[in-house]
Motif scaffolding. Sequence first.
Motif, PDB file in Angstrom:
ATOM      1  N   ALA A 204      67.749  68.081  63.272  1.00 51.79           N
ATOM      2  CA  ALA A 204      67.187  67.655  61.994  1.00 51.79           C
ATOM      3  C   ALA A 204      68.278  67.706  60.937  1.00 51.79           C
ATOM      4  O   ALA A 204      69.193  68.537  61.005  1.00 51.79           O
ATOM      5  CB  ALA A 204      66.005  68.539  61.584  1.00 51.79           C
ATOM      6  N   GLY A 205      68.193  66.815  59.962  1.00 52.98           N
ATOM      7  CA  GLY A 205      69.184  66.816  58.898  1.00 52.98           C
ATOM      8  C   GLY A 205      68.936  65.685  57.925  1.00 52.98           C
ATOM      9  O   GLY A 205      67.890  65.028  57.952  1.00 52.98           O
ATOM     10  N   SER A 206      69.911  65.434  57.066  1.00 56.78           N
ATOM     11  CA  SER A 206      69.814  64.344  56.099  1.00 56.78           C
ATOM     12  C   SER A 206      71.210  63.847  55.763  1.00 56.78           C
ATOM     13  O   SER A 206      72.211  64.539  55.987  1.00 56.78           O
ATOM     14  CB  SER A 206      69.092  64.802  54.827  1.00 56.78           C
ATOM     15  N   VAL A 207      71.271  62.629  55.242  1.00 57.67           N
ATOM     16  CA  VAL A 207      72.533  62.021  54.832  1.00 57.67           C
ATOM     17  C   VAL A 207      72.357  61.418  53.443  1.00 57.67           C
ATOM     18  O   VAL A 207      71.236  61.180  52.991  1.00 57.67           O
ATOM     19  CB  VAL A 207      72.990  60.921  55.818  1.00 57.67           C
ATOM     20  N   ASN A 208      73.478  61.170  52.770  1.00 52.66           N
ATOM     21  CA  ASN A 208      73.424  60.492  51.479  1.00 52.66           C
ATOM     22  C   ASN A 208      72.792  59.114  51.655  1.00 52.66           C
ATOM     23  O   ASN A 208      73.026  58.422  52.647  1.00 52.66           O
ATOM     24  CB  ASN A 208      74.826  60.353  50.892  1.00 52.66           C
ATOM     25  N   HIS A 209      71.990  58.723  50.684  1.00 50.86           N
ATOM     26  CA  HIS A 209      71.186  57.512  50.802  1.00 50.86           C
ATOM     27  C   HIS A 209      71.382  56.640  49.574  1.00 50.86           C
ATOM     28  O   HIS A 209      71.806  57.113  48.518  1.00 50.86           O
ATOM     29  CB  HIS A 209      69.717  57.926  50.931  1.00 50.86           C
ATOM     30  N   MET A 210      71.079  55.355  49.724  1.00 50.19           N
ATOM     31  CA  MET A 210      71.221  54.408  48.617  1.00 50.19           C
ATOM     32  C   MET A 210      70.195  53.303  48.788  1.00 50.19           C
ATOM     33  O   MET A 210      69.515  53.209  49.813  1.00 50.19           O
ATOM     34  CB  MET A 210      72.636  53.835  48.599  1.00 50.19           C
TER      35      MET A 210
ATOM     36  N   ASP B 133      62.864  58.793  53.484  1.00 52.87           N
ATOM     37  CA  ASP B 133      63.815  59.055  52.411  1.00 52.87           C
ATOM     38  C   ASP B 133      63.119  59.732  51.248  1.00 52.87           C
ATOM     39  O   ASP B 133      61.906  59.962  51.267  1.00 52.87           O
ATOM     40  CB  ASP B 133      64.549  57.777  51.992  1.00 52.87           C
ATOM     41  N   GLY B 134      63.895  60.103  50.249  1.00 56.29           N
ATOM     42  CA  GLY B 134      63.343  60.784  49.086  1.00 56.29           C
ATOM     43  C   GLY B 134      64.437  61.470  48.293  1.00 56.29           C
ATOM     44  O   GLY B 134      65.628  61.237  48.516  1.00 56.29           O
ATOM     45  N   VAL B 135      64.028  62.311  47.377  1.00 52.96           N
ATOM     46  CA  VAL B 135      64.986  63.086  46.600  1.00 52.96           C
ATOM     47  C   VAL B 135      65.458  64.262  47.446  1.00 52.96           C
ATOM     48  O   VAL B 135      64.995  64.486  48.562  1.00 52.96           O
ATOM     49  CB  VAL B 135      64.348  63.569  45.284  1.00 52.96           C
ATOM     50  N   ALA B 136      66.381  65.049  46.894  1.00 57.06           N
ATOM     51  CA  ALA B 136      66.913  66.187  47.637  1.00 57.06           C
ATOM     52  C   ALA B 136      65.858  67.282  47.806  1.00 57.06           C
ATOM     53  O   ALA B 136      64.951  67.432  46.983  1.00 57.06           O
ATOM     54  CB  ALA B 136      68.132  66.752  46.907  1.00 57.06           C
ATOM     55  N   GLY B 137      65.957  68.025  48.894  1.00 53.42           N
ATOM     56  CA  GLY B 137      65.141  69.213  49.094  1.00 53.42           C
ATOM     57  C   GLY B 137      63.773  68.970  49.703  1.00 53.42           C
ATOM     58  O   GLY B 137      62.903  69.830  49.599  1.00 53.42           O
ATOM     59  N   LEU B 138      63.574  67.829  50.384  1.00 56.40           N
ATOM     60  CA  LEU B 138      62.273  67.530  50.972  1.00 56.40           C
ATOM     61  C   LEU B 138      62.242  67.902  52.451  1.00 56.40           C
ATOM     62  O   LEU B 138      63.276  68.157  53.064  1.00 56.40           O
ATOM     63  CB  LEU B 138      61.958  66.040  50.825  1.00 56.40           C
TER      64      LEU B 138
ATOM     65  N   LEU C   1      70.224  50.132  60.485  1.00 57.68           N
ATOM     66  CA  LEU C   1      70.452  50.045  59.050  1.00 57.68           C
ATOM     67  C   LEU C   1      69.271  50.649  58.317  1.00 57.68           C
ATOM     68  O   LEU C   1      68.119  50.422  58.680  1.00 57.68           O
ATOM     69  CB  LEU C   1      70.620  48.582  58.624  1.00 57.68           C
ATOM     70  N   ILE C   2      69.547  51.428  57.277  1.00 58.08           N
ATOM     71  CA  ILE C   2      68.499  51.973  56.423  1.00 58.08           C
ATOM     72  C   ILE C   2      68.819  51.691  54.959  1.00 58.08           C
ATOM     73  O   ILE C   2      69.981  51.651  54.557  1.00 58.08           O
ATOM     74  CB  ILE C   2      68.295  53.496  56.627  1.00 58.08           C
ATOM     75  N   GLY C   3      67.785  51.471  54.182  1.00 54.03           N
ATOM     76  CA  GLY C   3      67.901  51.277  52.747  1.00 54.03           C
ATOM     77  C   GLY C   3      66.675  51.872  52.086  1.00 54.03           C
ATOM     78  O   GLY C   3      65.863  52.532  52.737  1.00 54.03           O
ATOM     79  N   SER C   4      66.507  51.639  50.796  1.00 50.98           N
ATOM     80  CA  SER C   4      65.372  52.229  50.096  1.00 50.98           C
ATOM     81  C   SER C   4      64.776  51.274  49.083  1.00 50.98           C
ATOM     82  O   SER C   4      65.482  50.481  48.454  1.00 50.98           O
ATOM     83  CB  SER C   4      65.796  53.520  49.381  1.00 50.98           C
ATOM     84  N   GLY C   5      63.461  51.387  48.930  1.00 53.60           N
ATOM     85  CA  GLY C   5      62.769  50.645  47.890  1.00 53.60           C
ATOM     86  C   GLY C   5      62.665  51.423  46.591  1.00 53.60           C
ATOM     87  O   GLY C   5      62.006  50.971  45.651  1.00 53.60           O
ATOM     88  N   ASN C   6      63.305  52.584  46.537  1.00 55.43           N
ATOM     89  CA  ASN C   6      63.257  53.425  45.344  1.00 55.43           C
ATOM     90  C   ASN C   6      64.665  53.903  45.007  1.00 55.43           C
ATOM     91  O   ASN C   6      65.287  54.616  45.798  1.00 55.43           O
ATOM     92  CB  ASN C   6      62.330  54.619  45.592  1.00 55.43           C
ATOM     93  N   SER C   7      65.157  53.519  43.855  1.00 54.83           N
ATOM     94  CA  SER C   7      66.547  53.812  43.487  1.00 54.83           C
ATOM     95  C   SER C   7      66.793  55.293  43.224  1.00 54.83           C
ATOM     96  O   SER C   7      67.948  55.724  43.165  1.00 54.83           O
ATOM     97  CB  SER C   7      66.945  53.001  42.246  1.00 54.83           C
ATOM     98  N   THR C   8      65.751  56.092  43.094  1.00 50.97           N
ATOM     99  CA  THR C   8      65.941  57.535  42.849  1.00 50.97           C
ATOM    100  C   THR C   8      66.017  58.336  44.151  1.00 50.97           C
ATOM    101  O   THR C   8      66.292  59.533  44.112  1.00 50.97           O
ATOM    102  CB  THR C   8      64.799  58.108  41.983  1.00 50.97           C
ATOM    103  N   HIS C   9      65.770  57.687  45.288  1.00 49.62           N
ATOM    104  CA  HIS C   9      65.792  58.391  46.564  1.00 49.62           C
ATOM    105  C   HIS C   9      67.232  58.504  47.081  1.00 49.62           C
ATOM    106  O   HIS C   9      67.784  57.550  47.612  1.00 49.62           O
ATOM    107  CB  HIS C   9      64.908  57.668  47.580  1.00 49.62           C
ATOM    108  N   SER C  10      67.800  59.666  46.932  1.00 50.54           N
ATOM    109  CA  SER C  10      69.220  59.870  47.218  1.00 50.54           C
ATOM    110  C   SER C  10      69.505  60.458  48.588  1.00 50.54           C
ATOM    111  O   SER C  10      70.659  60.603  48.973  1.00 50.54           O
ATOM    112  CB  SER C  10      69.820  60.813  46.160  1.00 50.54           C
ATOM    113  N   ARG C  11      68.457  60.813  49.366  1.00 50.90           N
ATOM    114  CA  ARG C  11      68.653  61.400  50.691  1.00 50.90           C
ATOM    115  C   ARG C  11      67.789  60.661  51.719  1.00 50.90           C
ATOM    116  O   ARG C  11      66.649  60.284  51.443  1.00 50.90           O
ATOM    117  CB  ARG C  11      68.276  62.885  50.727  1.00 50.90           C
ATOM    118  N   ALA C  12      68.370  60.451  52.898  1.00 48.95           N
ATOM    119  CA  ALA C  12      67.621  59.939  54.051  1.00 48.95           C
ATOM    120  C   ALA C  12      67.525  61.073  55.060  1.00 48.95           C
ATOM    121  O   ALA C  12      68.536  61.663  55.446  1.00 48.95           O
ATOM    122  CB  ALA C  12      68.327  58.744  54.662  1.00 48.95           C
TER     123      ALA C  12
END
Length: 220
Positions: free
Chosen positions: A141-147, A167-172, A117-128
Motif C-alpha cells: 500500500a502507498g501513494s504517489v504525487n498526483h496531478m 485519489d484525494g488530498v494528503a492523509g487519506l 495512466l491516471i489523472g484527476s477530475g479535481n485539481s486539489t487532489h494531490s495524492r494517488a
Amino acid sequence: MKLLGQSLFSLCAVFAAVAVQAAPVVHTTDFINNAERTQFNGFESVPSDGTMYTGSGAYTEGGITVQQDSPAAFGIWVTYNPGGGEGNFAWYPNGGDNGYTTLSLSSGLDFGDVGFLIGSGNSTHSRAYFELWDDGALVLAGSVNHMTGFHYLGFEGGGFDTILLRDGVAGLSMTDGTHNALAIDSIEVRASQQVPEPASMALAALGLAGLGITRRKTQA
C-alpha cells in the motif's frame, strides 16, 4: 533419525527462503514497451452513447476488468481527458464518488508487470493512493504525487491479483469514504514468471526430501 532430522531442518530452511517474495516495485514512468504487452485495456470498445458508459457494473477489455467500488454521482464519463490520455476513451467517475477503482484480470490469475495512466477530475487532489492484494491479503500500500493531467503509475514483479486505486488530498485511506475523482486510461500488462504457491513448493520439497531418505535406507 539424525539424518532425518537434518533433512527436515534443511527442508524448513529452504522453504523459508523460497516462500518469501519481494514486494512489487513501484514505477512512475512507463517501464513496459508496447511490443511486450500481453494484455491491454484502452477502453476503446467501451459501450457508450458517445460520452457516457452505458453498461452496468464492471467493464472488461483485453482480459482486464475495471470496476468502481461505489456508484459515481453521474455515471462513468468515457471521453473525459484531463490531458495526456490515449485514444478516444478513458474511465472517469463523473462528479467523483466516495469509493475507489478496482483492477483485476478476468482470468482470476495474478498480475504480472502492470502499468496505466491516471489523472484527476479535481485539481486539489494531490495524492494517488494504491493497494495491491493477493487472495484477500494486503501485499503493498502507498501513494504517489498526483496531478490533474494523466501520468503513469505501474508495478513490477507481480504477486497480486487485485489493485485498488483512488485519489484525494494528503492523509487519506483507501476506504475512508472521502471524495475520489481518479481517472484511468491505457492499462497495460506484461506477463512475468509466476512464482509457485508456497504450498506447492512445500510439497515439492517434501517429495525431494523423501526421495533422499528412501535412497539412504536402500543404500544402508
